[in-house]
Write an enzyme that holds these catalytic residues in place. Structure first.
Site, PDB file in Angstrom:
ATOM      1  N   SER A 163      33.673  36.691  35.566  1.00  0.00           N
ATOM      2  CA  SER A 163      34.500  35.503  35.730  1.00  0.00           C
ATOM      3  C   SER A 163      35.908  35.791  36.244  1.00  0.00           C
ATOM      4  O   SER A 163      36.577  34.864  36.689  1.00  0.00           O
ATOM      5  CB  SER A 163      34.611  34.784  34.387  1.00  0.00           C
ATOM      6  OG  SER A 163      35.293  35.607  33.456  1.00  0.00           O
ATOM      7  N   LYS A 195      44.923  36.590  35.227  1.00  0.00           N
ATOM      8  CA  LYS A 195      43.812  35.633  35.131  1.00  0.00           C
ATOM      9  C   LYS A 195      44.317  34.395  34.395  1.00  0.00           C
ATOM     10  O   LYS A 195      45.051  34.523  33.400  1.00  0.00           O
ATOM     11  CB  LYS A 195      42.659  36.296  34.366  1.00  0.00           C
ATOM     12  CG  LYS A 195      41.362  35.506  34.316  1.00  0.00           C
ATOM     13  CD  LYS A 195      40.283  36.300  33.567  1.00  0.00           C
ATOM     14  CE  LYS A 195      38.929  35.605  33.565  1.00  0.00           C
ATOM     15  NZ  LYS A 195      37.895  36.397  32.870  1.00  0.00           N
ATOM     16  N   SER A 207      32.933  40.636  32.707  1.00  0.00           N
ATOM     17  CA  SER A 207      33.778  39.832  33.598  1.00  0.00           C
ATOM     18  C   SER A 207      34.924  40.574  34.267  1.00  0.00           C
ATOM     19  O   SER A 207      35.585  40.008  35.136  1.00  0.00           O
ATOM     20  CB  SER A 207      34.345  38.626  32.847  1.00  0.00           C
ATOM     21  OG  SER A 207      33.349  37.640  32.727  1.00  0.00           O
TER      22      SER A 207
END
Ligand SMILES: [Mg+2]
Ligand SMILES: [Zn+2]
Lengths: 475, 472, 100
Positions: free
Chosen positions: B149, B74, B173
């Site tokens: 996210s 990420k 997330s």
């Protein structure tokens, strides 16, 4: 200085001291003054995204030592973020202790016995350093500023006194005593000019026993002299405003050393909104008894106790001697005087030599062992060296070390032989018959007259006590 | 696609790490344009790392738990040499001078970083629609969101670009996109995985965790990145737990609580999946209890005060002075305002303002202070529940993956997506999402398993029981 | 229920956070933040008297490191990422007002 018309000052001091650690508070960057800009930085003290703080153990211990030295309660404590935007603060928040500081409720006793309460002594991080480009070098008028983060994250302890101080002299004494304590416990190098010790003064005035007036905070006090002058200026300024029927605005003021006056820096229209909240990246400090005991056991004797010890060796003190004791304790030169005392030497002579000769070249102390100092004082005391010669020998020892007897010999400081002295005294008596007669008639003051002449004639090589002995033998 | 475990075994047995790396690069090339998964693909870095792993194997050295396994990161984890953006214009092009601890740990275990994946800007969102670099599409149905996210990291594994990826979970997330993309996703116990180098959203809630298509792979990855880090003061002081070894421990004798508040309001298909999972676990020897934890209702409100409050402070440093992008201004304040106004997207601004308000003088006690007390009650309520059960079961999300734009106009509707996942973050405990059954349009449903701090091994074992029952 | 926060509040908060809002944004954010804060009223449904706040999930204490110097990073690398630098330092436009 006394204030006119029954006015009284009310002063509280906030002293920020940088801690003498090897590294910064939350990262392993060196905590050192004077390096090239931005050479002591890392992701943590630059506040780069993703970086996290980790507490420096030594900084905690020095903060605790300050607490012990200031008679504080040392308590379990927390860290908060103080949020405000400013380019010298990399994260745009300062990690500081807020409602639960490590040290609270202490006091500091001034040399005259006056006690100033300490509200708190808490840990926090320092900011970077900003240089303002432009003609003035000050923030106003600059069109651009440059930031160096070498100082960012250096550990600080902020020591906040109660509003107990009533004169500018007391304020000065407080900072001097605090500074001596911080140096003694190894927490600070105490350098006000370099900014490692910074003082802000909260000053208000009132008529005796009236409630406290509105205070102004004075910044930029980087010497004891500035502190005292600024407080005096500010108190008189406030009195003038009040006597003219005006009101004091709560504000921050800047001390201008050259002009000798304070001026408005910032008006506190509304309370700043720092949005304090607990620092989630750090855990609490909860030193257990063993850790506290270890720090306490490591504390050296504090200046007040050390002054007391030396004063007790001297008996009755003159004011000058009291100042000399303060000087040597401030500078950590006690061992020289104590060494002479241990050797049953002349303590008052040792005090004078330490407070003058050694204090004038503190850096030279690494060259001067206590034993060599004791030996030099003994030679002077026995009349083997004159005062002037003893000072010269000490100067040489401080400069480059060596053996005092050998230095004295090399400098030709051997005493005049008693024969030579006797001849010189005889000649001088003959040349000054009136003075000799008066001396013989009992006017002892004339001894000094003859000593002066002998010294002049021998270029200082004679020993005063030996001259007196010679004069007495001929009386 | 081979599992991470298979790849690591093959590489240890002498197969070149380049085989998996080339397969990964090909898969990325095939669909990255369509799905917008990777913001940066580190082709050269990946090949170089693969060769280094091969060399280790040749020298007879241990190439690590994840030898030659391609992994996606990420883009809120700092990596040297390549950009780290947090999907924000304010950081576009920034190259950190240091690696996050997890990045170094992965390299030490032989994993091959393939690059950086898309996310909601600064990890604020539940759909990856808030990225400054465009949304990521759900590989299972590109008209739908992958969740967020960590949507890019979820999509990377779901699209078989990499067998593993790392996300971060502040309020769900990892678990929510795992559920929406049909993956295993884990929010580890707070402090189990170092946060050093993870760009902070909400420091007291953030935790890095794994995505994988199998329970065993997820356990393997978590084991590789766990353990004490002296650079993170909130890191747990103990070594990494043994996880893979316990994946097949089963649930016999375990007490599992079905918590009413963790299915309430979910779609029928989701509720049905959870109920079916309960039956499977019961059949496997677990005892099922039904519980109500009313405090969980307050999680959403507490979270949407605590997380923005911390974020408002964490995001102050993006001021145009030391790194990232700057928009000029007449004075330093104008410069900072211009920089932040242009650099942050709408959702980030919304949360910064909400957090600033919650912390500001006069409102602190009513909002932030109150939320911290609710957090205490939440922790106590979980502790009480864990007196009666070894773990908790519920839904991960109220529904399957939703379509683009369906919740973007109403922040509150979007926030409700996290209602089941948020409580774990507030409590600092462990939870995972495991795919179990399907719902609307045959899209996957995630079942959530929650446990007290350090209960990951237990949760993996239960997840494995469900995985087997689901035919994988 | 009355509006929990006003446009002035949002405007003030934006200023504190160093953000500029257009008129349209001000209206929108006031409404959106208002909705969230109204939802947050449910926190008052619990009796929280005497409940201690939790700032950290776990009660670790005294996490410290040794006072040992670690190498700093190359200043050139640091300054290369700076939007503006001069003379080994980070450059910013003129600063109005001293630090608080
Ligand atoms: Mg302070
Ligand atoms: Zn540093």
């Amino acid at each position: 200085m006394s204030l006119p018309n029954g006015w009284e000052m009310v002063i509280g001091l906030e002293v920020h001291t940088e801690l003498k650690t090897k590294t910064k508070l939350f990262c392993g960057c060196a905590n050192a003054f004077g390096s090239a800009p931005n050479t002591q930085v890392c992701p943590i003290c630059l506040g780069l995204p993703g970086s996290l703080p980790v507490m420096n153990e030594r900084a905690v211990e020095l903060a605790m030592a300050i607490g012990f030295a200031l008679n504080c309660t040392i308590q379990d404590s927390t860290f908060h973020r103080k949020n405000y935007f400013y380019p010298d603060m990399p994260k745009d928040y300062q990690i500081s202790q807020y409602d639960v500081p490590i040290n609270a409720h202490g006091y500091l006793t001034l040399p005259d016995g006056f006690r100033v309460s300490i509200e708190r002594a808490h840990m926090e991080e320092d900011t970077g350093k900003t240089t303002h480009l432009g003609t003035s070098g000050r923030i106003h008028g600059a069109d651009r500023s440059l930031v160096d983060y070498n100082r960012s994250g250096v550990p600080l302890v902020e020591i906040v006194s109660g509003p107990d101080i009533r004169t500018s002299q007391q304020a000065r004494d407080y900072v001097a005593e605090l500074r001596a304590i911080l140096i003694a416990i190894g927490a600070s190098d105490g350098r006000m000019e370099e900014g490692s010790l910074r003082v802000d003064a909260n000053v208000s005035v009132r008529k005796a026993d009236a409630p406290f007036g509105t205070r102004c905070e004075i910044k930029n006090l980087n010497s004891l002299r500035s502190l005292q002058r600024a407080i005096e200026y500010e108190a008189l300024r406030q009195i003038e405003v009040l006597e003219d029927g005006g009101k004091i605005r709560q504000e921050t003021r800047h001390w201008d050393e050259d002009r000798g006056e304070t001026s408005t820096l910032r008006v506190k229209e509304e309370a700043e909104d720092y949005r304090y909240f607990r620092e989630p990246d750090l855990v609490d400090l909860a030193p257990d008894q063993a850790w506290r005991d270890r720090v306490k056991a490591g504390l050296p004797r504090l200046p007040a106790e050390r002054r007391g010890l030396i004063e007790s060796l001297l008996g009755e003190l003159s004011d000058a001697q009291r100042d000399a004791v303060a000087t040597i304790v401030d500078q950590g030169l006690d061992e020289y005087v104590l060494g002479v005392a241990d050797a049953k030497g002349d303590v008052s002579l040792a005090l004078a030599r330490t407070a003058n000769e050694i204090a004038a070249n503190v850096a030279g102390r690494t060259n001067l062992s206590v034993a060599n100092f004791v030996a030099t004082v003994a030679m002077e005391q026995l009349g083997q060296l004159s005062a002037t010669q003893a000072k010269t020998v000490l100067g040489e020892l401080l400069e480059s070390g060596g053996d005092p007897a050998a230095i004295a010999k090399a400098k030709g400081f051997e005493q005049l032989s008693s024969d030579t002295l006797s001849v010189t005294v005889g000649e001088l008596i003959e040349a000054n018959p009136d003075e000799w007669q008066r001396f013989k008639d009992g006017d002892d003051k004339l001894a000094q007259f003859f000593i002066g002449l002998v010294m002049k004639a021998t270029k200082g090589q004679a020993n005063g006590k030996a001259v007196i002995a010679e004069l007495q033998s001929r009386r | 696609m081979k599992t991470a475990q298979q790849i690591a075994n093959d590489v240890r047995a002498g197969e070149s790490a380049l085989v998996a790396v080339e397969a990964s690069l090909a898969a990325i090339k095939a669909r990255n344009e369509e799905l917008n998964v990777f913001l940066y693909v580190d082709e050269d870095g990946a090949r170089t790392a693969a060769e280094a792993v091969d060399a280790k194997v040749r020298r007879g050295e241990d190439p690590g738990l994840l030898a030659g396994v391609p992994i996606a990161l990420k883009d809120n984890m700092c990596t040297t040499g390549i950009p780290t953006t947090c999907s924000s214009k304010i950081l576009e092009g920034w190259k950190p001078p240091y690696n996050a601890t997890v990045v170094d740990m992965l390299a030490a275990q032989g994993a091959i970083s393939m690059g950086k994946t898309n996310l909601d800007e600064f990890a604020m969102g539940s759909s990856t629609e808030n990225s400054a670099f465009g949304p990521t599409r759900n590989p299972l149905d590109p008209t739908r969101v992958p969740g967020g996210s960590s949507g890019g990291s979820a999509a990377a594994v779901a699209a078989e670009m990499t067998p593993l990826s790392l996300g971060s979970d502040t309020g769900g997330s990892i678990r929510q996109p795992a559920a929406l993309c049909g993956l295993v996703g884990v929010k580890p116990t707070y402090g189990l995985v170092s946060r050093y180098g993870l760009i902070a959203f909400a420091s007291s809630l953030d935790q890095i965790g794994p995505f994988a298509s199998t329970v065993t792979d997820a356990a393997l990855l978590l084991e590789a990145i766990s353990g004490h880090d002296p650079m993170d003061s909130t890191s747990l002081p103990e070594p990494a737990p043994s996880l893979v070894a316990h994946v097949n421990d089963g649930v016999a004798g375990k007490r599992i609580a079905l918590v009413r508040e963790l299915v309430e309001g979910a779609d029928d298909a989701v509720v049905a999946s959870v109920n079916r999972a309960v039956e499977v676990l019961k059949d496997a020897g677990a005892t099922i209890v039904e519980l109500s934890i009313p405090e969980l209702h307050l999680g959403l409100s507490a979270y949407y005060l605590i997380a923005p409050a911390e974020a408002s402070s964490n995001l102050a440093r993006y001021d145009g002075v030391r790194f990232g992008n700057r928009i000029d201004g007449d004075d330093v304040t104008a410069m900072m305002e211009a920089t932040r106004t242009a650099g942050f997207g709408a959702e980030v601004k919304r949360r910064i303002m909400l957090g600033t308000y919650a912390l500001s003088a006069g409102y602190f006690d009513a909002y932030y202070g109150q939320a911290l007390k609710v957090r205490t009650r939440m922790i106590e309520a979980f502790a009480a529940a864990y007196q009666q059960a070894d773990m908790i079961i519920g839904a991960t999300t109220p529904s399957v993956a939703f379509t683009f734009g369906s919740k973007t106009n109403d922040p509150m509707a979007m926030y409700l997506n996290d209602v089941f996942t948020i409580p774990t973050n507030l409590a600092g405990e462990a939870a995972l999402s495991v795919p179990f059954g399907t719902g609307e349009a045959d899209l996957p449903i995630g079942v959530q398993l929650l446990g007290p701090g350090r209960s990951e091994a237990r949760l993996f074992a239960a997840a494995r029981v469900l995985e087997i029952a689901d035919g994988r | 229920m009355t509006e929990p926060l006003s446009r002035e509040d949002v405007s003030h908060v934006a200023k504190l956070a160093r953000l500029r809002l257009t008129e349209e944004e001000l209206v929108r954010y006031t409404e959106q933040l208002g909705k969230i804060l109204v939802h947050a009223q449910d926190l008052n449904s619990l009796d929280l008297a005497g409940v201690a706040p939790t700032a950290h999930p776990f009660g670790l204490v005294n996490v410290v490191r040794q006072d040992e110097v670690h190498p700093s990073i190359d200043p050139a690398a640091v300054l290369a990422e700076a939007p503006d630098a001069e003379d080994g330092r980070f450059a910013v436009p003129r600063i109005v007002g001293e630090a608080p």
